[in-house]
Write an enzyme that holds these catalytic residues in place. Structure first.
Site, mmCIF file in Angstrom:
data_model
loop_
_atom_site.group_PDB
_atom_site.id
_atom_site.type_symbol
_atom_site.label_atom_id
_atom_site.label_comp_id
_atom_site.label_asym_id
_atom_site.label_seq_id
_atom_site.Cartn_x
_atom_site.Cartn_y
_atom_site.Cartn_z
ATOM 1 N N ASN A 7 -0.309 -3.148 -19.192
ATOM 2 C CA ASN A 7 -1.411 -2.689 -18.346
ATOM 3 C C ASN A 7 -2.085 -1.561 -19.121
ATOM 4 O OD1 ASN A 7 -3.060 -1.459 -16.495
ATOM 5 N ND2 ASN A 7 -1.559 -1.471 -14.829
ATOM 6 N N ARG A 85 -2.860 -7.194 -17.754
ATOM 7 C CA ARG A 85 -3.779 -6.890 -16.665
ATOM 8 C C ARG A 85 -5.201 -6.891 -17.234
ATOM 9 N NH1 ARG A 85 -5.203 -1.155 -13.925
ATOM 10 N NH2 ARG A 85 -6.516 -2.006 -12.283
ATOM 11 N N HIS A 173 -8.419 -4.207 -7.637
ATOM 12 C CA HIS A 173 -7.090 -3.913 -7.083
ATOM 13 C C HIS A 173 -6.472 -5.161 -6.447
ATOM 14 C CE1 HIS A 173 -8.036 0.656 -6.413
ATOM 15 N NE2 HIS A 173 -7.380 0.469 -7.557
ATOM 16 N N ARG A 234 -14.896 9.075 -8.382
ATOM 17 C CA ARG A 234 -15.995 8.143 -8.041
ATOM 18 C C ARG A 234 -16.477 8.389 -6.619
ATOM 19 N NH1 ARG A 234 -12.717 2.906 -9.665
ATOM 20 N NH2 ARG A 234 -11.281 4.232 -10.806
ATOM 21 N N GLU A 380 2.070 -3.641 -9.265
ATOM 22 C CA GLU A 380 1.129 -4.522 -9.968
ATOM 23 C C GLU A 380 1.781 -5.196 -11.174
ATOM 24 O OE1 GLU A 380 -1.428 -1.106 -9.803
ATOM 25 O OE2 GLU A 380 -3.159 -2.409 -9.477
#
Ligand code: ADP
Length: 598
Positions: A7, A85, A173, A234, A380
């Site tokens: 990842n 990923r 996500h 963000r 994940e």
């Protein structure tokens, strides 16, 4: 199968090695970050023992190249595949794919959609190809889980030329939302396909996802990971009118504004710190900016939970994950407070004492609350390892005929419904026997009426059922002017109301659905075909010209059922199947290839 998961972000690298068998086990885990002046910090966990420190790697490429030596020194051997990923799969990649040159080129072409993320992800792909040239590599996309979002959720109301250029919502996500929804269903003890879940991932990046009966139907991030919740740096949702305002009043260019929305906004823009721990500490000491940031962060998340409960028409569980979702009881409480009207109420002691070791998924709702609230660590990497193994599973085909029947619109009536439509004491007249034993089409018909139109002479299938159920196609839904949900037979809670019209009277009833495609079979045949009740299979339908794969076909095993797959008229038209067809089972894929019989 032993799988290395990479990842690779723009400033950190997460590495995992998993043994994927009946159960999945994490063998090795490492994180490398804070790269500067020829070194970085690292944390390696092996056999439950964690080791942290400084490592002599100046950038992520140096770590990736050194991984074989790092694995040697930790006795990690015999890797069989690499799973990556990849943040953005665009519209092209809707499932995990084995990476060949064409797939890599296609991912490179998506860079404009994720300029920070995809190049970093691809760096790992290119280096891994050099380091382990003999290992298959698989890409698992953050966007893929949201491929089931309907056009009304993915479309921006903007000019056609922009949409034609690829402007649309994708969502991110996805691997995390999928994992935590599955974990929550496991914890609740009900199949994911029966649950309506809102997954709330609150990390540096944050998003909410409506997981309706196992499928993502909407999510808060959009074309890029900028839309939606307030995040570390963000902004989340803003009025796009701000571009013009900032140009005219502050002379800022589009690039300036975009950069600030990504990197200088969110918690950082509101408080100067992007780290929720700092923000919570400062709020506790009376800092008004930090207090507002916390309120705004929670308020935005609460609004999305409410919106997604409305989008799904129900809510069984809210799942919190991500650094903030997992670790901040006060943020979970702020988000949930005020949602009591929906049946969502926290138990404050349980919320305070969440323990997440060993993939725990504690429930923290108050006793008796209708909606469950669950907290769990996202995984994940584990999910990427599982999807990598699935993408590499052998795809042998064995011929096995499976009949396919096309269900035109029809209704199943309850006793009170028969009496309301045909008169007290009336009994339907069995006219045509169906393939499923004991079932028949009646000689009577009814009309359906919605706000937009009427469908005449709709078939009634017997025998009577405890609940009235009306099965239409998506096209029929437009003719009637009612948006019917896709449901398994009998799952009718929260379904829309429709008017049935018979010779003796009318009946307004709920129970209007688009029936989810399914295969009926009996225990003997299920065993022979390698199927089981409740499993979901992919189905290949059609000939070379119009053949396509129908995913998520539910297998229903009944003691007396005859093996037969049911699809509706829209599905049949799409695959160019007429009234009946025949197929063959593909055991390893659990898929059915169907060819036209007419
Ligand atoms: P990423 O999205 O980068 O994977 P994480 O999921 O690790 O991020 O989440 C990072 C966020 O979680 C940071 O804002 C951090 O402050 C927050 N966080 C971690 N621990 C706590 C805690 N105990 N209380 C509040 N926030 C926390």
């Amino acid at each position: 199968m032993k799988i290395l998961v990479l990842n690779c972000g723009s400033s950190s690298l997460k590495v995992g090695v998993f043994e994927i068998a009946e159960k999945a086990a994490e063998i090795f885990k490492a994180t490398y970050e804070k790269f500067e002046a020829g070194s970085c910090s690292y944390k390696i966990t092996k056999d439950g023992v964690a080791e942290t420190g400084e490592a002599p790697f100046g950038d992520i490429a140096a770590v990736l190249t050194a991984l074989p030596q790092i694995f040697d020194s930790h006795q990690v051997t015999q890797l069989e595949a690499v799973g990556h990923r990849i943040v953005h799969g665009g519209a092209k990649f809707q499932t995990a794919v084995v990476l060949d040159e064409a797939a890599i080129t296609a991912i490179e072409a998506l860079t404009p959609l994720a300029p920070l993320h995809n190049p970093a992800n691809l760096l790992a792909v290119h280096i891994a190809k050099d380091v382990w040239p003999h290992l298959p590599q698989v890409a698992v996309f953050d966007t893929a889980f949201h491929a089931t979002n309907p056009p009304r959720a993915t479309t921006y109301a903007v000019p056609k030329a922009w949409r034609d250029a690829g402007l649309r919502r994708f969502g991110f996500h996805g691997t995390s939302h999928k994992y935590v929804a599955m974990r929550a269903a496991e914890e609740i003890g009900e199949p994911l396909r029966d649950l309506q879940i809102v997954s709330v991932h609150l990390g540096n990046g944050a998003s909410v996802c409506a997981v309706n009966r196992g499928e993502s139907i909407d999510t808060s991030m959009g074309m890029t990971p900028l839309e939606g919740l307030v995040m570390g740096t963000r902004s989340g949702d803003v009025d796009p009118g701000l571009f013009g305002f900032l140009l005219r009043h502050l002379g800022l260019s589009i690039i300036d504004v975009e950069q600030a929305l990504y990197s200088e906004s969110g918690l950082k823009g509101l408080t100067g710190s992007s780290d929720m721990r700092d923000v919570e500490d400062r709020a506790g000491k009376g800092d008004a900016d930090a207090q507002l940031a916390i309120e705004l962060f929670a308020y935005r998340a609460r609004k999305y939970i409410g919106a997604y409960a409305a989008a799904m028409g129900g809510l069984d569980a809210v799942v919190f994950t991500g650094g903030i979702g997992e670790n901040s009881p006060s943020m979970r409480r702020r988000i949930c407070d005020g949602l009591e009207f929906m049946g969502l109420r926290l138990d404050h002691d349980r919320n305070q004492c969440v323990e997440l070791a060993n993939h725990a998924a504690p429930q923290i709702q108050a006793y008796g609350a209708r909606v469950r609230v669950i907290v769990t660590e996202t995984a994940e990497q584990l999910m990427i390892a599982r999807e990598t193994a699935a993408a590499l599973a052998p795809k042998a085909t064995v011929s096995e005929p499976i009949p396919v029947a096309v269900s035109a619109r029809h209704v199943h009536l309850s006793r009170p419904a028969v009496e309301a439509l045909f008169g007290a004491g009336y009994h339907l007249t069995p006219a045509i026997p169906l393939r499923q034993p004991g079932q028949w089409a009646a000689s009577e018909r009814v009309a359906l009426e919605g706000p937009k139109g009427r469908l005449e002479r709709v078939a009634i299938l017997g025998p009577e059922r405890p609940q009235t159920q009306i099965e239409i196609s998506r096209t029929d839904g437009f003719a009637l002017g009612i948006d019917a949900p896709v449901r398994d037979s009998g799952k009718l809670d929260g379904t829309p109301t429709i008017r049935l019209m018979g010779p003796a009277g009318n009946l307004d009833t709920d129970g209007l659905i688009v029936a989810a495609r399914h295969i009926h079979t009996n225990p003997d045949e299920a065993r022979r075909l390698g199927l089981a009740d409740g499993v979901v299979v992919d189905v290949y339908i059609g000939d070379e010209e119009r053949g396509l794969v129908f995913g998520k076909t539910l297998v229903r095993v009944g003691a007396n059922s005859v093996t037969e797959m049911h699809i509706d008229t829209d599905e049949a038209n799409a695959a160019d199947i007429r009234v009946t067809g025949e197929g063959s089972l593909v055991p390893d894929l659990r898929a059915v290839a169907v060819t036209n019989r007419d």
